[in-house]
Design a protein around this motif. Structure first.
Motif, PDB file in Angstrom:
ATOM      1  N   ILE A  40      -4.580   1.508  14.026  1.00  0.00           N
ATOM      2  CA  ILE A  40      -3.571   2.475  12.927  1.00  0.00           C
ATOM      3  C   ILE A  40      -4.046   3.166  11.467  1.00  0.00           C
ATOM      4  CG2 ILE A  40      -1.351   3.107  12.435  1.00  0.00           C
ATOM      5  CD1 ILE A  40      -0.470   1.713  15.243  1.00  0.00           C
ATOM      6  N   LEU A  41      -4.661   1.374  10.776  1.00  0.00           N
ATOM      7  CA  LEU A  41      -4.262   1.654   9.171  1.00  0.00           C
ATOM      8  C   LEU A  41      -5.978   2.183   9.075  1.00  0.00           C
ATOM      9  CD1 LEU A  41      -2.997  -1.748   8.840  1.00  0.00           C
ATOM     10  CD2 LEU A  41      -1.475   0.808   8.257  1.00  0.00           C
ATOM     11  N   ASP A  42      -6.673   2.556   9.981  1.00  0.00           N
ATOM     12  CA  ASP A  42      -7.982   2.724  10.058  1.00  0.00           C
ATOM     13  C   ASP A  42      -8.019   3.918  10.445  1.00  0.00           C
ATOM     14  OD1 ASP A  42      -8.752   2.814  12.548  1.00  0.00           O
ATOM     15  OD2 ASP A  42      -9.927   0.775  11.644  1.00  0.00           O
ATOM     16  N   GLY A  43      -6.683   4.523  10.267  1.00  0.00           N
ATOM     17  CA  GLY A  43      -7.315   5.819  11.420  1.00  0.00           C
ATOM     18  C   GLY A  43      -7.960   6.425  12.143  1.00  0.00           C
ATOM     19  N   VAL A 135      -9.425  -7.851   2.854  1.00  0.00           N
ATOM     20  CA  VAL A 135      -8.720  -6.984   2.459  1.00  0.00           C
ATOM     21  C   VAL A 135      -9.374  -5.213   2.619  1.00  0.00           C
ATOM     22  CG1 VAL A 135      -6.596  -5.378   1.536  1.00  0.00           C
ATOM     23  CG2 VAL A 135      -6.369  -8.110   1.875  1.00  0.00           C
ATOM     24  N   HIS A 136     -10.249  -4.928   2.092  1.00  0.00           N
ATOM     25  CA  HIS A 136     -11.376  -4.818   1.071  1.00  0.00           C
ATOM     26  C   HIS A 136     -12.373  -4.830   0.935  1.00  0.00           C
ATOM     27  CE1 HIS A 136     -11.092  -5.053  -3.672  1.00  0.00           C
ATOM     28  NE2 HIS A 136      -9.780  -5.573  -2.774  1.00  0.00           N
ATOM     29  N   ARG A 137     -13.413  -4.269   1.318  1.00  0.00           N
ATOM     30  CA  ARG A 137     -14.777  -4.755   0.450  1.00  0.00           C
ATOM     31  C   ARG A 137     -15.501  -4.078  -0.646  1.00  0.00           C
ATOM     32  NH1 ARG A 137     -17.540  -4.968   6.769  1.00  0.00           N
ATOM     33  NH2 ARG A 137     -15.639  -5.636   7.876  1.00  0.00           N
ATOM     34  N   ALA A 161      -0.352  -1.262   1.243  1.00  0.00           N
ATOM     35  CA  ALA A 161      -0.476  -0.835  -0.392  1.00  0.00           C
ATOM     36  C   ALA A 161      -2.044  -0.318  -0.596  1.00  0.00           C
ATOM     37  CB  ALA A 161      -0.410  -2.207  -1.313  1.00  0.00           C
ATOM     38  N   LEU A 162      -3.190  -0.610   0.148  1.00  0.00           N
ATOM     39  CA  LEU A 162      -3.736   0.054   0.033  1.00  0.00           C
ATOM     40  C   LEU A 162      -3.912   1.186   0.695  1.00  0.00           C
ATOM     41  CD1 LEU A 162      -6.925  -2.518   0.558  1.00  0.00           C
ATOM     42  CD2 LEU A 162      -6.635  -0.939  -1.136  1.00  0.00           C
ATOM     43  N   GLN A 163      -3.329   2.298   1.965  1.00  0.00           N
ATOM     44  CA  GLN A 163      -3.072   2.588   2.569  1.00  0.00           C
ATOM     45  C   GLN A 163      -2.262   3.982   1.823  1.00  0.00           C
ATOM     46  OE1 GLN A 163      -4.337   3.862   5.578  1.00  0.00           O
ATOM     47  NE2 GLN A 163      -5.656   1.743   5.367  1.00  0.00           N
ATOM     48  N   ALA A 164      -0.455   3.144   0.963  1.00  0.00           N
ATOM     49  CA  ALA A 164      -0.247   3.582  -0.322  1.00  0.00           C
ATOM     50  C   ALA A 164      -0.727   4.413  -1.186  1.00  0.00           C
ATOM     51  CB  ALA A 164       0.560   3.406   0.023  1.00  0.00           C
ATOM     52  N   ARG A 165      -1.905   4.248  -1.511  1.00  0.00           N
ATOM     53  CA  ARG A 165      -2.848   4.152  -2.421  1.00  0.00           C
ATOM     54  C   ARG A 165      -2.171   3.653  -3.940  1.00  0.00           C
ATOM     55  NH1 ARG A 165      -5.251  10.596  -2.456  1.00  0.00           N
ATOM     56  NH2 ARG A 165      -5.772  10.177   0.344  1.00  0.00           N
ATOM     57  N   THR A 230      -8.687   6.836  -2.714  1.00  0.00           N
ATOM     58  CA  THR A 230      -9.182   5.803  -1.188  1.00  0.00           C
ATOM     59  C   THR A 230     -10.335   5.308  -1.055  1.00  0.00           C
ATOM     60  OG1 THR A 230     -10.454   8.351  -0.817  1.00  0.00           O
ATOM     61  CG2 THR A 230      -8.173   8.689  -0.448  1.00  0.00           C
ATOM     62  N   GLY A 231     -10.743   4.687  -0.305  1.00  0.00           N
ATOM     63  CA  GLY A 231     -11.528   3.705  -0.742  1.00  0.00           C
ATOM     64  C   GLY A 231     -12.148   3.888   0.796  1.00  0.00           C
ATOM     65  N   ARG A 232     -12.852   4.817   1.114  1.00  0.00           N
ATOM     66  CA  ARG A 232     -13.970   4.874   1.738  1.00  0.00           C
ATOM     67  C   ARG A 232     -15.513   3.974   1.420  1.00  0.00           C
ATOM     68  NH1 ARG A 232      -9.405   5.715   4.343  1.00  0.00           N
ATOM     69  NH2 ARG A 232      -8.846   8.447   3.100  1.00  0.00           N
ATOM     70  N   THR A 233     -16.049   3.958   2.590  1.00  0.00           N
ATOM     71  CA  THR A 233     -18.066   3.417   2.677  1.00  0.00           C
ATOM     72  C   THR A 233     -18.712   3.952   1.543  1.00  0.00           C
ATOM     73  OG1 THR A 233     -17.741   2.393   5.136  1.00  0.00           O
ATOM     74  CG2 THR A 233     -19.404   2.200   3.737  1.00  0.00           C
TER      75      THR A 233
END
Length: 324
Positions: A40-43, A135-137, A161-165, A230-233
């Motif tokens: 869900i969280l990663d779309g 949590v993030h890379r 929190a990441l998803q909510a920016r 946002t935090g895309r690759t």
């Protein structure tokens, strides 16, 4: 190895009022609740054709749920005594300053020797968490700050929190070309159409927003400070390349050496010898996932980028420009 998973079904009336994560756990019982929540969280989950990334959205019954995700084969990862530069640690979270050359998570071509392997050694309980609490890379050759969760509760809250920016991440970078002012790049990013390991700005990509401001201008390069919404690759690397200012040293997105005229041999050697993207995660700020305290960390610019900035300043001193 990863397997593509595709399912589509209608939400039963018995799920009236239930949250999305509870609903798909009932609809697709072959997968764990934590895995489904991650999807869900990663779309990877859509409701009536709309991607939903909030697990708490309530269902009315009758909606069409589409699940389109990658199922990674579960692999046992070995704990390895790899030194980590730990800048903060408590019972819930760990913040590290990652060096260049260290991969965050095992994958093709990097089966061990990663941050994940180091975490399993440093905190033996990490194997109980999805992705060992990561949590993030950061990309292999990007340096700087990363937060890691040490408990399920901390990981869940940090991901939300990441998803909510609500987590602030700022970077230092050196870009090719002279940038006269800061700005925002608001362009969707998705997988490159022909290069399997690269990303690109594409209309079918996920929303991606990067803020940048000019810190220093050289003859043919610019030092930048950037902030991710946002935090895309590869987000910063892709966005800077898209606007015509790829990062110095970036081997994927066009950061080849671009020396100014009349540059000294020493400067040319420095520019050509910079073999990684000039990108460093210099500031991380977040609310502690358990006690709610606002916490901020800073990581000094790594030596190779300090040397590069000094070389760019010296080149400008030897070849002054009247105005930019």
């Amino acid at each position: 190895m990863a397997e593509n998973i595709q399912h589509q079904d209608v939400v039963p009336d018995s799920c009236l009022g239930k949250r999305l994560d509870q609903t798909i756990a009932q609809m697709f019982p072959d997968y764990s609740r934590s895995r489904l929540k991650d999807w869900i969280l990663d779309g990877s989950v859509a409701v009536n054709g709309e991607v939903i990334t909030k697990a708490r959205v309530k269902m009315a019954g009758g909606e069409t749920i589409t699940l389109n995700a990658e199922l990674e084969t579960e692999v046992h990862h070995e704990a390895q005594a790899i030194e980590l530069n730990i800048v903060y640690e408590d019972e819930d979270i760990l913040v590290i300053n990652k060096p260049a050359g260290l991969v965050v998570h095992p994958g093709a071509g990097n089966h061990d020797g990663t941050v994940l392997n180091a975490l399993l050694h440093h905190c033996p309980g990490q194997e109980l968490l999805p992705r060992a609490g990561i949590v993030h890379r950061l990309d292999k050759d990007t340096t700087g700050l990363m937060v890691v969760a040490k408990t399920i509760a901390a990981q869940t809250n940090l991901v939300e929190a990441l998803q909510a920016r609500e987590i602030t991440r700022e970077y230092e970078a050196i870009a090719n070309g002279i940038m006269t002012a800061g700005g925002i790049v608001d362009e969707p990013i998705g997988r490159h159409s022909t290069k399997r390991t690269a990303m690109a700005v594409t209309i079918s990509g996920r929303p991606s927003v990067t803020h940048y401001r000019v810190m220093e201008k050289y003859r043919l390069h610019t030092r930048l400070r950037l902030r991710l919404e946002t935090g895309r690759t590869h987000q910063i690397r892709v966005h800077m390349s898209f606007i015509g200012h790829p990062l110095v040293g970036d081997p994927v997105y066009g950061g080849r050496p671009r020396p100014p005229k009349a540059a000294s041999g020493e400067f040319l050697d420095e520019l050509r010898g910079f073999k990684r993207q000039a990108l460093h995660a210099t500031m991380l700020s977040l609310y502690h996932p358990i006690n709610g305290e606002l916490m901020t960390w800073h990581a000094e610019i790594p030596e190779d980028m300090v040397i590069m900035n000094a070389a760019l300043k010296e080149d400008l001193r030897l070849n002054p420009v009247e105005e930019f």
